[in-house]
Design a protein around this motif. Structure first.
Motif, PDB file in Angstrom:
ATOM      1  N   HIS A  38      46.687  40.079  45.109  1.00 48.76           N
ATOM      2  CA  HIS A  38      46.337  39.602  43.773  1.00 48.76           C
ATOM      3  C   HIS A  38      46.535  40.777  42.819  1.00 48.76           C
ATOM      4  CE1 HIS A  38      44.534  36.184  45.859  1.00 48.76           C
ATOM      5  NE2 HIS A  38      43.843  37.039  46.581  1.00 48.76           N
ATOM      6  N   TYR A  39      47.472  40.640  41.859  1.00 48.80           N
ATOM      7  CA  TYR A  39      47.846  41.741  40.978  1.00 48.80           C
ATOM      8  C   TYR A  39      47.163  41.644  39.615  1.00 48.80           C
ATOM      9  CZ  TYR A  39      51.506  42.881  44.314  1.00 48.80           C
ATOM     10  OH  TYR A  39      52.188  43.234  45.452  1.00 48.80           O
ATOM     11  N   ARG A  55      45.748  46.078  42.718  1.00 49.35           N
ATOM     12  CA  ARG A  55      45.757  44.824  43.457  1.00 49.35           C
ATOM     13  C   ARG A  55      44.504  44.718  44.307  1.00 49.35           C
ATOM     14  NH1 ARG A  55      49.659  47.076  47.954  1.00 49.35           N
ATOM     15  NH2 ARG A  55      48.035  47.742  49.393  1.00 49.35           N
ATOM     16  N   ILE A  56      44.199  43.473  44.668  1.00 54.72           N
ATOM     17  CA  ILE A  56      43.263  43.207  45.750  1.00 54.72           C
ATOM     18  C   ILE A  56      44.088  42.585  46.863  1.00 54.72           C
ATOM     19  CG2 ILE A  56      41.297  41.862  46.570  1.00 54.72           C
ATOM     20  CD1 ILE A  56      40.185  41.916  43.728  1.00 54.72           C
ATOM     21  N   THR A  90      35.913  39.331  40.714  1.00 55.47           N
ATOM     22  CA  THR A  90      37.002  40.047  40.045  1.00 55.47           C
ATOM     23  C   THR A  90      38.148  39.094  39.711  1.00 55.47           C
ATOM     24  OG1 THR A  90      36.393  42.103  41.145  1.00 55.47           O
ATOM     25  CG2 THR A  90      38.604  41.998  40.231  1.00 55.47           C
ATOM     26  N   LEU A  91      38.487  38.194  40.640  1.00 54.44           N
ATOM     27  CA  LEU A  91      39.551  37.224  40.370  1.00 54.44           C
ATOM     28  C   LEU A  91      39.182  36.330  39.190  1.00 54.44           C
ATOM     29  CD1 LEU A  91      40.563  36.127  44.002  1.00 54.44           C
ATOM     30  CD2 LEU A  91      41.844  37.613  42.450  1.00 54.44           C
ATOM     31  N   ALA A  92      37.913  35.947  39.095  1.00 55.35           N
ATOM     32  CA  ALA A  92      37.466  35.028  38.044  1.00 55.35           C
ATOM     33  C   ALA A  92      37.297  35.717  36.690  1.00 55.35           C
ATOM     34  CB  ALA A  92      36.149  34.367  38.456  1.00 55.35           C
ATOM     35  N   THR A  93      36.865  36.985  36.701  1.00 55.73           N
ATOM     36  CA  THR A  93      36.502  37.646  35.441  1.00 55.73           C
ATOM     37  C   THR A  93      37.429  38.788  35.038  1.00 55.73           C
ATOM     38  OG1 THR A  93      35.076  39.277  36.516  1.00 55.73           O
ATOM     39  CG2 THR A  93      34.052  37.155  35.873  1.00 55.73           C
ATOM     40  N   GLY A  94      38.134  39.369  35.991  1.00 56.01           N
ATOM     41  CA  GLY A  94      38.952  40.548  35.711  1.00 56.01           C
ATOM     42  C   GLY A  94      38.149  41.831  35.641  1.00 56.01           C
ATOM     43  N   ILE A  95      36.863  41.746  35.966  1.00 59.08           N
ATOM     44  CA  ILE A  95      36.017  42.942  35.919  1.00 59.08           C
ATOM     45  C   ILE A  95      36.128  43.693  37.243  1.00 59.08           C
ATOM     46  CG2 ILE A  95      33.659  43.815  35.705  1.00 59.08           C
ATOM     47  CD1 ILE A  95      33.096  41.380  33.878  1.00 59.08           C
ATOM     48  N   LEU A 117      44.245  38.916  35.649  1.00 57.66           N
ATOM     49  CA  LEU A 117      44.908  38.544  36.899  1.00 57.66           C
ATOM     50  C   LEU A 117      46.294  38.013  36.543  1.00 57.66           C
ATOM     51  CD1 LEU A 117      44.937  37.956  39.970  1.00 57.66           C
ATOM     52  CD2 LEU A 117      43.904  35.740  39.430  1.00 57.66           C
ATOM     53  N   LEU A 118      47.323  38.697  37.031  1.00 55.42           N
ATOM     54  CA  LEU A 118      48.704  38.311  36.726  1.00 55.42           C
ATOM     55  C   LEU A 118      49.222  37.239  37.664  1.00 55.42           C
ATOM     56  CD1 LEU A 118      50.080  41.897  36.169  1.00 55.42           C
ATOM     57  CD2 LEU A 118      49.334  40.268  34.423  1.00 55.42           C
ATOM     58  N   GLY A 119      48.691  37.213  38.880  1.00 53.96           N
ATOM     59  CA  GLY A 119      49.131  36.235  39.862  1.00 53.96           C
ATOM     60  C   GLY A 119      49.012  36.795  41.262  1.00 53.96           C
ATOM     61  N   THR A 120      49.462  35.995  42.205  1.00 57.90           N
ATOM     62  CA  THR A 120      49.316  36.332  43.618  1.00 57.90           C
ATOM     63  C   THR A 120      50.667  36.286  44.312  1.00 57.90           C
ATOM     64  OG1 THR A 120      47.072  35.461  43.648  1.00 57.90           O
ATOM     65  CG2 THR A 120      48.180  35.637  45.777  1.00 57.90           C
ATOM     66  N   LEU A 121      50.914  37.289  45.130  1.00 56.11           N
ATOM     67  CA  LEU A 121      52.097  37.349  45.969  1.00 56.11           C
ATOM     68  C   LEU A 121      51.610  37.257  47.414  1.00 56.11           C
ATOM     69  CD1 LEU A 121      55.109  39.706  45.603  1.00 56.11           C
ATOM     70  CD2 LEU A 121      53.905  39.643  47.778  1.00 56.11           C
ATOM     71  N   THR A 122      52.161  36.312  48.161  1.00 58.02           N
ATOM     72  CA  THR A 122      51.755  36.098  49.553  1.00 58.02           C
ATOM     73  C   THR A 122      52.860  36.604  50.474  1.00 58.02           C
ATOM     74  OG1 THR A 122      50.404  34.196  48.948  1.00 58.02           O
ATOM     75  CG2 THR A 122      51.098  34.345  51.253  1.00 58.02           C
ATOM     76  N   THR A 123      52.460  37.413  51.441  1.00 59.43           N
ATOM     77  CA  THR A 123      53.420  38.012  52.366  1.00 59.43           C
ATOM     78  C   THR A 123      53.056  37.678  53.802  1.00 59.43           C
ATOM     79  OG1 THR A 123      53.864  39.850  50.863  1.00 59.43           O
ATOM     80  CG2 THR A 123      54.427  40.194  53.178  1.00 59.43           C
ATOM     81  N   SER A 124      54.066  37.275  54.562  1.00 63.30           N
ATOM     82  CA  SER A 124      53.948  37.164  56.010  1.00 63.30           C
ATOM     83  C   SER A 124      54.570  38.440  56.569  1.00 63.30           C
ATOM     84  CB  SER A 124      54.695  35.921  56.499  1.00 63.30           C
ATOM     85  OG  SER A 124      54.611  35.821  57.895  1.00 63.30           O
ATOM     86  N   ARG A 125      53.746  39.266  57.263  1.00 61.90           N
ATOM     87  CA  ARG A 125      54.156  40.619  57.632  1.00 61.90           C
ATOM     88  C   ARG A 125      54.005  40.870  59.125  1.00 61.90           C
ATOM     89  NH1 ARG A 125      52.091  45.849  54.405  1.00 61.90           N
ATOM     90  NH2 ARG A 125      53.956  45.274  53.243  1.00 61.90           N
TER      91      ARG A 125
END
Length: 193
Positions: A38-39, A55-56, A90-95, A117-125
């Motif tokens: 989550h960026y 990020r988280i 943090t995702l909900a408030t940006g704090i 929150l700019l959005g989420t990138l999902t990775t299979s690693r």
């Protein structure tokens, strides 16, 4: 808190190259694990201006807040473990929660504790030990895009570059200019705006 210097080489690969690499290294579906990045940035993109990223990462029921910033070699990463409740807040408030990452942000000159929150990138690693380092196979999806990436991480910049270059040559994969995931995410977001 953990601080570490990340030294890596990376290359975007095609889907066919990715499938061939996975087969050559005998990777199976169960070797891959999903993680969500989550960026965040400020409303004025202060982090992007400083070539930094916040990020988280959500992976296997663990949550880590990370600030990446430039360093003379590689990137300086500051990690802070958080719980799910803090992540959700943090995702909900940006704090951003108090702690080592917030302190490092202040040192970087970013004084706000409220981010967007700019959005989420999902990775299979999948990760394997390879010639004294770690070889990483990533399939990432974000903003209706799927890309494939090969990374090699190690402790010495020259060894990382040499080992990774030899691997690409062995598999006849051209070296491609490859932005990091947050930069690719930003570019895709800008193109869709």
């Amino acid at each position: 808190m953990t601080k570490e210097i990340e030294i890596e080489a990376k290359n975007i690969v095609t889907k066919d190259e990715f499938v061939h690499l996975c087969s050559s290294f005998q990777l199976k579906k169960q070797d891959f694990h999903v993680q969500h990045n989550h960026y965040f940035d400020t409303a004025h993109f202060d982090l992007k201006e400083k070539q930094s990223a916040l990020r988280i990462r959500e992976k296997q029921h663990k949550f880590v807040l990370t600030l990446k910033q430039p360093h003379e070699v590689g990137k300086l990463e500051t990690h802070q473990s958080i719980d799910k409740q803090t992540m959700d807040h943090t995702l909900a408030t940006g704090i951003i929660p108090n702690g080592d990452v917030a302190n490092q942000l202040r040192e970087l000159g970013v004084t706000t504790n409220t981010f967007t929150l700019l959005g989420t990138l999902t990775t299979s690693r999948a990760e394997i030990d390879y010639k004294g380092g770690t070889l990483v196979f990533d399939e990432s999806s974000y903003l209706s895009i799927v890309d494939y990436e090969l990374e090699y991480e190690g402790e010495e910049e020259e060894k990382v570059e040499t080992t990774f270059g030899a691997l690409l040559k062995e598999f006849n994969i051209p070296k491609r200019d490859t932005d990091n995931k947050i930069a690719r995410f930003f570019k895709a977001k800008a193109e869709q705006s």
